[in-house]
Design a protein around this motif. Structure first.
Motif, PDB file in Angstrom:
ATOM      1  N   GLU A  38      58.041  30.694  48.148  1.00 21.49           N
ATOM      2  CA  GLU A  38      59.567  30.808  47.929  1.00 21.49           C
ATOM      3  C   GLU A  38      60.250  32.231  47.858  1.00 21.49           C
ATOM      4  O   GLU A  38      61.290  32.506  48.377  1.00 21.49           O
ATOM      5  CB  GLU A  38      59.907  30.079  46.626  1.00 21.49           C
ATOM      6  N   HIS A  39      59.339  33.189  47.410  1.00 21.30           N
ATOM      7  CA  HIS A  39      59.859  34.552  47.360  1.00 21.30           C
ATOM      8  C   HIS A  39      59.825  35.164  48.606  1.00 21.30           C
ATOM      9  O   HIS A  39      61.023  35.719  49.052  1.00 21.30           O
ATOM     10  CB  HIS A  39      58.903  35.503  46.498  1.00 21.30           C
ATOM     11  N   CYS A  40      59.305  34.530  49.522  1.00 26.57           N
ATOM     12  CA  CYS A  40      59.122  35.296  51.070  1.00 26.57           C
ATOM     13  C   CYS A  40      60.256  34.903  51.690  1.00 26.57           C
ATOM     14  O   CYS A  40      61.109  35.298  52.375  1.00 26.57           O
ATOM     15  CB  CYS A  40      57.970  34.874  51.883  1.00 26.57           C
ATOM     16  N   HIS A  41      60.650  33.339  51.567  1.00 25.61           N
ATOM     17  CA  HIS A  41      61.564  32.502  52.072  1.00 25.61           C
ATOM     18  C   HIS A  41      63.093  33.090  51.639  1.00 25.61           C
ATOM     19  O   HIS A  41      63.874  33.698  52.327  1.00 25.61           O
ATOM     20  CB  HIS A  41      61.780  31.168  51.791  1.00 25.61           C
ATOM     21  N   ASP A  42      63.047  33.508  50.351  1.00 23.78           N
ATOM     22  CA  ASP A  42      64.366  34.261  49.936  1.00 23.78           C
ATOM     23  C   ASP A  42      64.526  35.600  50.329  1.00 23.78           C
ATOM     24  O   ASP A  42      65.540  35.960  50.620  1.00 23.78           O
ATOM     25  CB  ASP A  42      64.294  34.248  48.118  1.00 23.78           C
ATOM     26  N   LEU A  43      63.503  36.325  50.465  1.00 24.10           N
ATOM     27  CA  LEU A  43      63.651  37.777  50.914  1.00 24.10           C
ATOM     28  C   LEU A  43      63.791  37.833  52.187  1.00 24.10           C
ATOM     29  O   LEU A  43      64.757  38.650  52.822  1.00 24.10           O
ATOM     30  CB  LEU A  43      62.189  38.586  50.719  1.00 24.10           C
ATOM     31  N   GLN A  44      63.340  36.886  53.096  1.00 27.75           N
ATOM     32  CA  GLN A  44      63.804  36.672  54.401  1.00 27.75           C
ATOM     33  C   GLN A  44      65.248  36.409  54.735  1.00 27.75           C
ATOM     34  O   GLN A  44      65.943  37.123  55.490  1.00 27.75           O
ATOM     35  CB  GLN A  44      62.908  35.703  55.139  1.00 27.75           C
ATOM     36  N   ARG A  45      65.870  35.758  53.694  1.00 32.00           N
ATOM     37  CA  ARG A  45      67.290  35.191  53.745  1.00 32.00           C
ATOM     38  C   ARG A  45      68.029  36.685  53.409  1.00 32.00           C
ATOM     39  O   ARG A  45      69.021  36.821  54.021  1.00 32.00           O
ATOM     40  CB  ARG A  45      67.537  34.105  52.879  1.00 32.00           C
ATOM     41  N   LYS A  46      67.473  37.310  52.452  1.00 38.75           N
ATOM     42  CA  LYS A  46      68.204  38.519  52.066  1.00 38.75           C
ATOM     43  C   LYS A  46      68.137  39.394  53.269  1.00 38.75           C
ATOM     44  O   LYS A  46      69.325  40.324  53.507  1.00 38.75           O
ATOM     45  CB  LYS A  46      67.802  39.157  50.907  1.00 38.75           C
ATOM     46  N   ILE A  47      66.987  39.695  53.807  1.00 39.90           N
ATOM     47  CA  ILE A  47      66.935  40.763  55.067  1.00 39.90           C
ATOM     48  C   ILE A  47      67.684  40.309  56.243  1.00 39.90           C
ATOM     49  O   ILE A  47      68.528  41.094  56.462  1.00 39.90           O
ATOM     50  CB  ILE A  47      65.594  40.468  55.444  1.00 39.90           C
ATOM     51  N   VAL A  48      68.196  39.047  56.574  1.00 41.89           N
ATOM     52  CA  VAL A  48      68.975  38.607  57.366  1.00 41.89           C
ATOM     53  C   VAL A  48      70.508  38.922  57.108  1.00 41.89           C
ATOM     54  O   VAL A  48      71.205  39.377  58.056  1.00 41.89           O
ATOM     55  CB  VAL A  48      68.813  37.118  57.978  1.00 41.89           C
ATOM     56  N   ASN A  49      70.655  38.730  55.986  1.00 43.01           N
ATOM     57  CA  ASN A  49      72.151  38.804  55.446  1.00 43.01           C
ATOM     58  C   ASN A  49      72.476  40.452  55.208  1.00 43.01           C
ATOM     59  O   ASN A  49      73.586  40.813  55.479  1.00 43.01           O
ATOM     60  CB  ASN A  49      72.403  38.391  53.907  1.00 43.01           C
ATOM     61  N   THR A  50      71.567  41.327  55.000  1.00 45.07           N
ATOM     62  CA  THR A  50      71.595  42.744  54.964  1.00 45.07           C
ATOM     63  C   THR A  50      71.631  43.235  56.216  1.00 45.07           C
ATOM     64  O   THR A  50      72.499  44.033  56.493  1.00 45.07           O
ATOM     65  CB  THR A  50      70.324  43.295  54.306  1.00 45.07           C
ATOM     66  N   GLN A  51      70.879  42.722  57.323  1.00 47.04           N
ATOM     67  CA  GLN A  51      71.147  43.291  58.648  1.00 47.04           C
ATOM     68  C   GLN A  51      72.708  42.847  59.095  1.00 47.04           C
ATOM     69  O   GLN A  51      73.061  43.650  59.716  1.00 47.04           O
ATOM     70  CB  GLN A  51      70.077  42.398  59.507  1.00 47.04           C
ATOM     71  N   LYS A  52      73.009  41.555  58.797  1.00 51.43           N
ATOM     72  CA  LYS A  52      74.496  41.443  59.317  1.00 51.43           C
ATOM     73  C   LYS A  52      75.490  42.321  58.406  1.00 51.43           C
ATOM     74  O   LYS A  52      76.639  42.836  58.976  1.00 51.43           O
ATOM     75  CB  LYS A  52      75.011  39.878  58.599  1.00 51.43           C
ATOM     76  N   ASP A  53      75.088  42.601  57.062  1.00 46.63           N
ATOM     77  CA  ASP A  53      75.995  43.703  56.493  1.00 46.63           C
ATOM     78  C   ASP A  53      76.077  45.108  57.091  1.00 46.63           C
ATOM     79  O   ASP A  53      76.983  45.708  57.185  1.00 46.63           O
ATOM     80  CB  ASP A  53      75.640  43.767  54.878  1.00 46.63           C
ATOM     81  N   LEU A  54      74.899  45.220  57.487  1.00 44.91           N
ATOM     82  CA  LEU A  54      74.793  46.577  58.086  1.00 44.91           C
ATOM     83  C   LEU A  54      75.558  46.920  59.411  1.00 44.91           C
ATOM     84  O   LEU A  54      76.079  47.512  59.950  1.00 44.91           O
ATOM     85  CB  LEU A  54      73.227  47.093  58.381  1.00 44.91           C
ATOM     86  N   GLU A  55      75.573  45.687  60.146  1.00 43.22           N
ATOM     87  CA  GLU A  55      76.201  45.529  61.505  1.00 43.22           C
ATOM     88  C   GLU A  55      77.623  45.679  61.200  1.00 43.22           C
ATOM     89  O   GLU A  55      78.291  46.523  62.001  1.00 43.22           O
ATOM     90  CB  GLU A  55      75.857  44.300  62.092  1.00 43.22           C
ATOM     91  N   GLN A  56      78.048  44.961  60.204  1.00 40.68           N
ATOM     92  CA  GLN A  56      79.549  45.240  59.878  1.00 40.68           C
ATOM     93  C   GLN A  56      79.959  46.424  59.474  1.00 40.68           C
ATOM     94  O   GLN A  56      81.070  47.101  59.996  1.00 40.68           O
ATOM     95  CB  GLN A  56      79.903  44.292  58.614  1.00 40.68           C
TER      96      GLN A  56
END
Length: 66
Positions: free
Chosen positions: A25-43
């Protein structure tokens, strides 16, 4: 999330120990956070580039005497 794949092996979360399920569950949550952070970085990069280009244009535009 009912299954997780590790090194091409699929595991059902219900078959895992509590500790393993928690890690999954931690891995799944962290992967979701990584994806969101990458989107934030692109913005952020896009916004920075927009401001940079606006600054360049402003510096290249002749200013009226004050």
């Amino acid at each position: 999330m009912s299954k997780i794949t590790i090194d091409n092996d699929e595991y059902k979360l219900n078959d895992l120990s509590d500790k393993a399920r928690s890690y999954a569950e931690h891995c799944h949550d962290l992967q979701r956070k990584i994806v969101n952070t990458q989107k934030d970085l692109e913005q952020l990069v896009t916004a920075k580039n927009t401001y940079y280009n606006a600054l360049k244009q402003e510096l290249e535009t002749p200013q009226a005497a004050e």
